[in-house]
Scaffold this motif. Structure first.
Motif, PDB file in Angstrom:
ATOM      1  N   PRO A  56       0.810  -1.217   0.000  1.00  0.00           N
ATOM      2  CA  PRO A  56       0.000   0.000   0.000  1.00  0.00           C
ATOM      3  C   PRO A  56       0.851   1.280   0.000  1.00  0.00           C
ATOM      4  O   PRO A  56       1.869   1.337   0.682  1.00  0.00           O
ATOM      5  CB  PRO A  56      -0.778  -0.111   1.328  1.00  0.00           C
ATOM      6  N   VAL A  79       8.974  -5.287  -2.567  1.00  0.00           N
ATOM      7  CA  VAL A  79       8.094  -4.546  -3.481  1.00  0.00           C
ATOM      8  C   VAL A  79       8.679  -3.162  -3.786  1.00  0.00           C
ATOM      9  O   VAL A  79       8.752  -2.735  -4.946  1.00  0.00           O
ATOM     10  CB  VAL A  79       6.679  -4.376  -2.873  1.00  0.00           C
ATOM     11  N   ILE A 119       9.209  10.768   5.453  1.00  0.00           N
ATOM     12  CA  ILE A 119       8.370  10.174   4.424  1.00  0.00           C
ATOM     13  C   ILE A 119       6.879  10.285   4.803  1.00  0.00           C
ATOM     14  O   ILE A 119       6.001   9.785   4.093  1.00  0.00           O
ATOM     15  CB  ILE A 119       8.818   8.720   4.134  1.00  0.00           C
ATOM     16  N   ARG A 236      -0.462   0.289   8.952  1.00  0.00           N
ATOM     17  CA  ARG A 236      -0.498  -1.074   9.451  1.00  0.00           C
ATOM     18  C   ARG A 236      -0.065  -2.001   8.324  1.00  0.00           C
ATOM     19  O   ARG A 236      -0.230  -1.658   7.152  1.00  0.00           O
ATOM     20  CB  ARG A 236      -1.939  -1.451   9.843  1.00  0.00           C
ATOM     21  N   TYR A 237       0.449  -3.186   8.668  1.00  0.00           N
ATOM     22  CA  TYR A 237       0.694  -4.169   7.619  1.00  0.00           C
ATOM     23  C   TYR A 237      -0.636  -4.453   6.943  1.00  0.00           C
ATOM     24  O   TYR A 237      -1.615  -4.752   7.609  1.00  0.00           O
ATOM     25  CB  TYR A 237       1.248  -5.464   8.203  1.00  0.00           C
TER      26      TYR A 237
HETATM   27  C1  LIG Z   1      -1.989   3.078   4.179  1.00  0.00           C
HETATM   28  C2  LIG Z   1      -0.495   3.006   3.951  1.00  0.00           C
HETATM   29  C3  LIG Z   1       0.115   3.989   3.190  1.00  0.00           C
HETATM   30  C4  LIG Z   1       1.487   3.930   2.956  1.00  0.00           C
HETATM   31  N1  LIG Z   1       2.051   4.913   2.196  1.00  0.00           N
HETATM   32  C5  LIG Z   1       3.370   4.840   1.921  1.00  0.00           C
HETATM   33  C6  LIG Z   1       3.965   5.832   1.090  1.00  0.00           C
HETATM   34  O1  LIG Z   1       3.312   6.776   0.623  1.00  0.00           O
HETATM   35  N2  LIG Z   1       5.286   5.702   0.814  1.00  0.00           N
HETATM   36  C7  LIG Z   1       6.053   4.678   1.329  1.00  0.00           C
HETATM   37  O2  LIG Z   1       7.261   4.619   1.036  1.00  0.00           O
HETATM   38  N3  LIG Z   1       5.519   3.743   2.122  1.00  0.00           N
HETATM   39  C8  LIG Z   1       4.200   3.786   2.420  1.00  0.00           C
HETATM   40  N4  LIG Z   1       3.643   2.821   3.209  1.00  0.00           N
HETATM   41  C9  LIG Z   1       4.501   1.734   3.721  1.00  0.00           C
HETATM   42  C10 LIG Z   1       4.718   0.714   2.609  1.00  0.00           C
HETATM   43  O3  LIG Z   1       3.497   0.072   2.331  1.00  0.00           O
HETATM   44  C11 LIG Z   1       5.768  -0.334   3.066  1.00  0.00           C
HETATM   45  O4  LIG Z   1       7.027   0.293   3.129  1.00  0.00           O
HETATM   46  C12 LIG Z   1       5.816  -1.462   2.058  1.00  0.00           C
HETATM   47  O5  LIG Z   1       4.725  -2.308   2.314  1.00  0.00           O
HETATM   48  C13 LIG Z   1       7.096  -2.250   2.162  1.00  0.00           C
HETATM   49  O6  LIG Z   1       7.000  -3.307   1.227  1.00  0.00           O
HETATM   50  P1  LIG Z   1       8.292  -4.101   0.775  1.00  0.00           P
HETATM   51  O7  LIG Z   1       7.834  -5.366   0.133  1.00  0.00           O
HETATM   52  O8  LIG Z   1       9.201  -3.234  -0.018  1.00  0.00           O
HETATM   53  O9  LIG Z   1       9.006  -4.396   2.159  1.00  0.00           O
HETATM   54  P2  LIG Z   1       9.082  -5.806   2.908  1.00  0.00           P
HETATM   55  O10 LIG Z   1      10.073  -6.659   2.162  1.00  0.00           O
HETATM   56  O11 LIG Z   1       7.711  -6.331   3.153  1.00  0.00           O
HETATM   57  O12 LIG Z   1       9.657  -5.309   4.310  1.00  0.00           O
HETATM   58  C14 LIG Z   1      10.912  -4.616   4.420  1.00  0.00           C
HETATM   59  C15 LIG Z   1      11.061  -4.104   5.848  1.00  0.00           C
HETATM   60  O13 LIG Z   1      10.095  -3.074   6.108  1.00  0.00           O
HETATM   61  C16 LIG Z   1       9.248  -3.446   7.201  1.00  0.00           C
HETATM   62  N5  LIG Z   1       7.891  -3.037   6.844  1.00  0.00           N
HETATM   63  C17 LIG Z   1       7.194  -3.367   5.749  1.00  0.00           C
HETATM   64  N6  LIG Z   1       5.993  -2.791   5.758  1.00  0.00           N
HETATM   65  C18 LIG Z   1       5.909  -2.087   6.903  1.00  0.00           C
HETATM   66  C19 LIG Z   1       4.910  -1.270   7.485  1.00  0.00           C
HETATM   67  N7  LIG Z   1       3.716  -1.040   6.899  1.00  0.00           N
HETATM   68  N8  LIG Z   1       5.184  -0.713   8.674  1.00  0.00           N
HETATM   69  C20 LIG Z   1       6.384  -0.903   9.276  1.00  0.00           C
HETATM   70  N9  LIG Z   1       7.361  -1.657   8.760  1.00  0.00           N
HETATM   71  C21 LIG Z   1       7.130  -2.236   7.594  1.00  0.00           C
HETATM   72  C22 LIG Z   1       9.380  -4.940   7.317  1.00  0.00           C
HETATM   73  O14 LIG Z   1       9.185  -5.360   8.649  1.00  0.00           O
HETATM   74  C23 LIG Z   1      10.812  -5.170   6.899  1.00  0.00           C
HETATM   75  O15 LIG Z   1      11.677  -4.907   7.970  1.00  0.00           O
HETATM   76  C24 LIG Z   1       2.275   2.861   3.491  1.00  0.00           C
HETATM   77  C25 LIG Z   1       1.660   1.886   4.267  1.00  0.00           C
HETATM   78  C26 LIG Z   1       0.290   1.946   4.491  1.00  0.00           C
HETATM   79  C27 LIG Z   1      -0.361   0.886   5.322  1.00  0.00           C
END
Ligand SMILES: Cc1cc2nc3c(=O)[nH]c(=O)nc-3n(C[C@H](O)[C@H](O)[C@H](O)COP(=O)(O)OP(=O)(O)OC[C@H]3O[C@@H](n4cnc5c(N)ncnc54)[C@H](O)[C@@H]3O)c2cc1C
Ligand code: FES
Length: 274
Positions: A56, A79, A119, A236-237
């Motif tokens: 997300p 991602v 961010i 949230r996740y």
């Molecule tokens: C409603 C919403 C809006 C968002 N908007 C943005 C945005 O505008 N820009 C942005 O850069 N990110 C945003 N995020 C966060 C973004 O979704 C996560 O960084 C992303 O899911 C990471 O995916 P990945 O597969 O690259 O990382 P992964 O490989 O899944 O995880 C990499 C690392 O990041 C941590 N991680 C992953 N997701 C989260 C999370 N949600 N909270 C805390 N730690 C996390 C994991 O524990 C791990 O350590 C948002 C999240 C939500 C729920």
């Protein structure tokens, strides 16, 4: 959208390097006429990098600038690093827009205070552009921004534009300065000492890391803000994004459908504290 689980294709129009680990992607639906999606500030998208998965992201542009839509992404994992490899003309998948939105109409006529950290600025940027494009509908607008270092400031060109506007008060600070940084050094709450706000007629919007939000809310309450005039977002996740899988539950609420936008009064009522 007919099937909420089926991503639509969107084409990358441009990529902007914001910081060493943050990029902004301008996207357009790949549906022939390049139409935009209907959304409001605060909505989020599930974006997929094919082969890596989906995650997300809030929409960081405003629906008032509707030729395309932006997401701003920090590379932290699979991602997001897949997205960071994208170039103009590449295709991503999108589902949404999902979630609730900032109360853009309900706060018309009120003064507005934005407090963003790192961010956390992308969701606020959507609302800031929306309000600047409907400037007469709002009272005084104050924008406070804090970043870890000068290099970590996102939207650098826009920050300069906001600083130059006469109808906005923009102040910023960094936690750690550099040789070329002549601005303020300190956490974002040091900026509270430099502003004059009228808490009864002001709504505050704050997004950033949880530790920042905690101290910002404490500061706002001390200034006299009521909890229902403090608005933030809960990250949230998430998996489904549409209230089916339960991954984003926080107490009795789902961040994906009840949120991600909550007032501090809403958050105080949750049985589980975020
Ligand atoms: C409603 C919403 C809006 C968002 N908007 C943005 C945005 O505008 N820009 C942005 O850069 N990110 C945003 N995020 C966060 C973004 O979704 C996560 O960084 C992303 O899911 C990471 O995916 P990945 O597969 O690259 O990382 P992964 O490989 O899944 O995880 C990499 C690392 O990041 C941590 N991680 C992953 N997701 C989260 C999370 N949600 N909270 C805390 N730690 C996390 C994991 O524990 C791990 O350590 C948002 C999240 C939500 C729920
Ligand atoms: S992400 Fe599935 S219920 Fe919220």
């Amino acid at each position: 959208m007919e099937n909420i689980y089926m991503p639509l294709k969107a084409r990358v129009v441009s990529v902007t390097n914001e910081t060493p680990d943050v990029k902004t992607f301008k996207l357009r639906l790949d549906n022939g006429d390049g139409a935009c999606i209907p959304f409001l500030p605060g909505n989020f998208l599930e974006v997929s990098s094919f082969g890596a998965g989906e995650a997300p992201f809030c929409i960081s542009s405003s629906p008032t600038r509707n030729d395309a839509f932006d997401i701003t992404v920090r590379s932290v994992g699979s991602v997001t690093s897949g997205l960071h490899k994208m170039k103009p003309q590449d295709i991503v998948g999108i589902r949404g827009p999902f979630g609730n939105h900032f109360p853009c109409s309900a706060v018309q006529g009120r003064d507005i205070l934005f407090v963003g950290g790192g961010i956390g600025l992308p969701p606020l940027r959507s609302l800031i552009h929306y309000m600047l494009d409907n400037r007469d509908d709002y009272g005084d607008i104050t924008i406070l921004y804090g970043a870890r270092t000068p290099d970590d400031r996102v939207y650098k060109r826009e920050l300069d534009q906001w600083a130059g506007r006469k109808d906005v008060l923009f102040l910023e600070t960094v936690d750690v300065g550099s040789k070329s940084w002549s601005g303020r050094v300190g956490v974002v709450t040091i900026l509270f000492d430099e502003i004059f706000v009228r808490p009864k007629i002001t709504t505050a919007f704050t997004c950033g890391p949880p530790v920042m939000i905690k101290f910002v809310i404490q500061g706002l309450l001390k200034m006299g803000f009521r909890p229902d005039n403090i608005v933030t977002t809960l990250e949230r996740y998430m998996k489904c994004g549409v209230g089916k899988c339960g991954h984003c539950a926080v107490g009795e609420k789902y961040a994906c459908t009840d949120g991600p936008v909550f007032t501090f009064a809403d958050i105080q009522k949750l049985s589980e504290k975020p």
